[in-house]
Design a protein around this motif. Structure first.
Motif, PDB file in Angstrom:
ATOM      1  N   GLN A  27      50.375  45.705  62.507  1.00 35.41           N
ATOM      2  CA  GLN A  27      50.905  45.602  63.852  1.00 35.41           C
ATOM      3  C   GLN A  27      51.430  44.213  64.151  1.00 35.41           C
ATOM      4  N   THR A  28      50.961  43.204  63.422  1.00 35.14           N
ATOM      5  CA  THR A  28      51.362  41.825  63.724  1.00 35.14           C
ATOM      6  C   THR A  28      52.345  41.266  62.700  1.00 35.14           C
ATOM      7  N   ASP A  29      52.794  42.157  61.774  1.00 33.00           N
ATOM      8  CA  ASP A  29      53.708  41.688  60.736  1.00 33.00           C
ATOM      9  C   ASP A  29      54.968  41.058  61.304  1.00 33.00           C
ATOM     10  N   ASN A  30      55.440  41.578  62.436  1.00 33.21           N
ATOM     11  CA  ASN A  30      56.705  41.111  62.991  1.00 33.21           C
ATOM     12  C   ASN A  30      56.538  40.053  64.072  1.00 33.21           C
ATOM     13  N   VAL A  31      55.308  39.596  64.283  1.00 30.40           N
ATOM     14  CA  VAL A  31      55.069  38.567  65.299  1.00 30.40           C
ATOM     15  C   VAL A  31      55.292  37.194  64.675  1.00 30.40           C
ATOM     16  N   PRO A  32      56.189  36.395  65.237  1.00 33.12           N
ATOM     17  CA  PRO A  32      56.449  35.065  64.657  1.00 33.12           C
ATOM     18  C   PRO A  32      55.196  34.192  64.714  1.00 33.12           C
ATOM     19  N   PRO A  33      55.000  33.323  63.740  1.00 33.38           N
ATOM     20  CA  PRO A  33      53.823  32.447  63.737  1.00 33.38           C
ATOM     21  C   PRO A  33      53.869  31.466  64.903  1.00 33.38           C
ATOM     22  N   THR A  34      52.696  31.127  65.432  1.00 31.38           N
ATOM     23  CA  THR A  34      52.626  30.135  66.495  1.00 31.38           C
ATOM     24  C   THR A  34      52.704  28.737  65.899  1.00 31.38           C
ATOM     25  N   VAL A  35      53.331  27.836  66.632  1.00 30.28           N
ATOM     26  CA  VAL A  35      53.452  26.453  66.169  1.00 30.28           C
ATOM     27  C   VAL A  35      53.467  25.529  67.371  1.00 30.28           C
ATOM     28  N   GLY A  36      52.765  24.408  67.253  1.00 32.28           N
ATOM     29  CA  GLY A  36      52.707  23.432  68.336  1.00 32.28           C
ATOM     30  C   GLY A  36      52.230  22.096  67.803  1.00 32.28           C
ATOM     31  N   GLY A  37      52.068  21.136  68.689  1.00 29.31           N
ATOM     32  CA  GLY A  37      51.597  19.822  68.275  1.00 29.31           C
ATOM     33  C   GLY A  37      50.217  19.907  67.650  1.00 29.31           C
TER      34      GLY A  37
END
Length: 221
Positions: A27-37
């Motif tokens: 279900q999460t295959d198409n969710v872009p990875p989170t990125v931040g400082g």
């Protein structure tokens, strides 16, 4: 250069749990990875560094910062731990005097956030000074804090602190509360016993705005 940690994935205890885990992953295959400082990044798929911050410039481009020695213009960026290992951005500028770099991200390939591992970035501030205590979030050593020694060499661009820094932490955000005041660039010592040297975020912003290119007018999320 900087080597990052390898994520460990543990097997499910039962077949039912394993099936549920597989379904959740699908279900999460198409969710872009989170990125931040504070997020770990891989440059050209092998150099490990830490993202300083992510936000928008005056043209509303999604951009981020990291240490300049992490890569050259054109280098690709992958989010550490992303199972797809797909490039999500590229270096568009690298300054070796102030040792910072600008990354332009593909908005469709990442989910930008302003909090990573308990470090939140909501604004930009001037250089920290003694006896302030600052904290950093590095992809290798996590969160550490220490007293500020100040601009020891009187360059008006850097600040020395007593924070623990390791390989992979280059570019890590240096904050007071939720205010970004600098980035990690070097460590002058052995282990965690020497001072950390970082570029002041105000010096970086001044240079970015004077150039008037990608990244000018930057503001965090």
């Amino acid at each position: 250069m900087l080597v990052t940690r390898t994520a460990l994935v543990f097997a499910a205890a039962t077949a039912a749990v394993a099936l549920g885990t597989a379904s959740a992953a699908a279900q999460t295959d198409n969710v872009p990875p989170t990125v931040g400082g504070g997020s770990g990044i891989l440059v050209d798929s092998h150099v490990g560094c830490t993202l300083t911050t992510i936000g928008r410039d005056s043209a509303q481009r999604l951009v981020g910062l990291t240490a300049g020695h992490c890569g050259q213009p054109g280098a690709t960026v992958v989010v550490e731990g992303d199972p797809d290992g797909a490039a999500v951005g590229r270096f568009v500028y690298s300054d070796h005097t102030l040792d910072y770099a600008v990354i332009e991200f593909d908005s469709a390939r990442v989910t930008p956030v302003n909090q990573v591992g308990g470090t939140t970035i909501t604004g930009l501030g001037g250089p920290a000074s003694f006896p302030n205590v600052v904290c950093k979030r590095g992809s290798t050593s996590g969160t550490s804090c220490g007293v500020v020694w100040g601009d020891v060499r009187a360059t008006a661009t850097e600040t020395w602190t007593q924070m623990c820094v390791m390989k992979g932490d280059s570019g890590a955000p240096v904050v007071i509360g939720s205010t970004l005041v600098g980035m990690v660039n070097a460590y002058l010592g052995v282990g965690c016993f020497g001072p950390e040297v970082g570029t002041n975020i105000s010096a970086i912003m001044n240079d970015l705005n004077a150039r008037g290119d990608i990244g000018a007018g930057y503001q965090p999320l």
